[in-house]
Design an enzyme around this catalytic site. Structure first.
Site, PDB file in Angstrom:
ATOM      1  N   LYS A  35     -21.355  -0.943 -31.814  1.00 56.02           N
ATOM      2  CA  LYS A  35     -20.660  -0.176 -30.775  1.00 56.02           C
ATOM      3  C   LYS A  35     -21.552   0.925 -30.199  1.00 56.02           C
ATOM      4  O   LYS A  35     -21.458   1.247 -29.004  1.00 56.02           O
ATOM      5  CB  LYS A  35     -19.359   0.404 -31.335  1.00 56.02           C
ATOM      6  N   TYR A  46     -20.500  -2.666 -37.819  1.00 53.72           N
ATOM      7  CA  TYR A  46     -19.601  -2.516 -36.668  1.00 53.72           C
ATOM      8  C   TYR A  46     -19.967  -1.278 -35.851  1.00 53.72           C
ATOM      9  O   TYR A  46     -20.069  -1.332 -34.618  1.00 53.72           O
ATOM     10  CB  TYR A  46     -18.156  -2.419 -37.149  1.00 53.72           C
TER      11      TYR A  46
END
Length: 263
Positions: free
Chosen positions: A147, A143
């Site tokens: 990002k 994750y």
């Protein structure tokens, strides 16, 4: 002047309901839902063909789809799920719509691209030799990488738009902790601990959306690109995000993975 609002997503009933709400509350113009699955590169291309077939201008693109902390899984194209949904799908979508954004923007009325990042990007590491995290999988690491990739993408694309004189601005936005389904993948104990604090520590979806809309529509953001915004304020992003060589390397690799024949 007809204003056309297009909402894209992979939840058809929710998307249709949102389009009806926009149409009801904004009586001028037209709102429409178009299906898009950002985990499928074929779906992205089909969506773009459909949208371009409408022969409309494009003044704003908000790359807002995302997932967080899902167990290890691959998309139909063989990519790690966070990398594909949070980053690569948006990368392809933006590039395929870039010609429309360029044509629609003009001086003192730029087209805008808003990429949804997260404070988690500060912990992100780009593994150029293992973007799909197959050597050692961590949902948090995957994750965070996705990002950080969005911020690198934001800065590199803005540099290109500025160098070539296009009236397109690109910014990354961190809306903070927003009480949405994004947190549904927390393990059960964390879910239980989250509930009592949701109203005090988390923003409502409406509050989160208002932060996005600042980048998307605020007059003071006209012509201002290449920023990382938190609470409507410019902040320093992760040190690695300013690495121009890493930006260029990720761009080139992303073009290869997405099947874009340009560097």
């Amino acid at each position: 002047m007809l204003n056309f609002h297009s909402k894209a997503g992979n939840e058809k009933e929710e998307g249709l309901a949102a389009a009806r709400t926009i149409q009801r509350e904004c009586r001028e113009g037209k709102a429409e839902f178009l299906f898009l699955d950002l985990t499928s590169l074929n779906s992205v291309r089909t969506f773009v063909d459909t949208f371009k077939g409408k022969a409309l201008p494009l003044h704003l693109l908000v790359n807002n789809a995302g997932t967080m902390l899902v167990p290890e899984r691959q998309t139909e194209d063989g990519f790690e799920f966070h990398f594909s949904l949070n980053y690569l799908g948006h990368f392809l979508l933006t590039n395929l719509l870039l010609d429309l954004l360029k044509r629609s923007g003009r001086p003192r009325c730029c087209s805008r691209i808003v990429n949804m990042s997260s404070a988690t990007h500060y912990a992100g590491v780009i593994h150029m030799d293992d973007l799909n995290r197959r050597k050692c999988y961590s949902s948090h690491g995957a994750y965070a990488q996705s990002k950080l990739a969005l911020v690198l993408f934001t800065y590199y694309l803005q540099e290109q738009m500025t160098a070539k004189g296009f009236s397109v601005i690109v910014n990354a936005v961190d809306p903070g902790m927003v009480d949405t389904a994004l947190y549904d993948n927390l393990w059960s104990l964390a879910q239980a601990l989250k509930k009592p604090f949701a109203k005090t520590l988390f923003r409502t979806p409406t509050e989160g959306a208002s932060i996005i809309m600042y980048a998307a529509a605020a007059a003071e953001m006209e012509g201002v690109g290449g920023c990382y915004l938190y609470n409507g304020e410019k902040r320093q992003s992760a040190q690695d995000s300013y690495d121009s060589e890493l930006q260029a390397e990720l761009w080139k690799k992303s073009c290869e993975l997405a099947g874009l024949h340009k560097a």
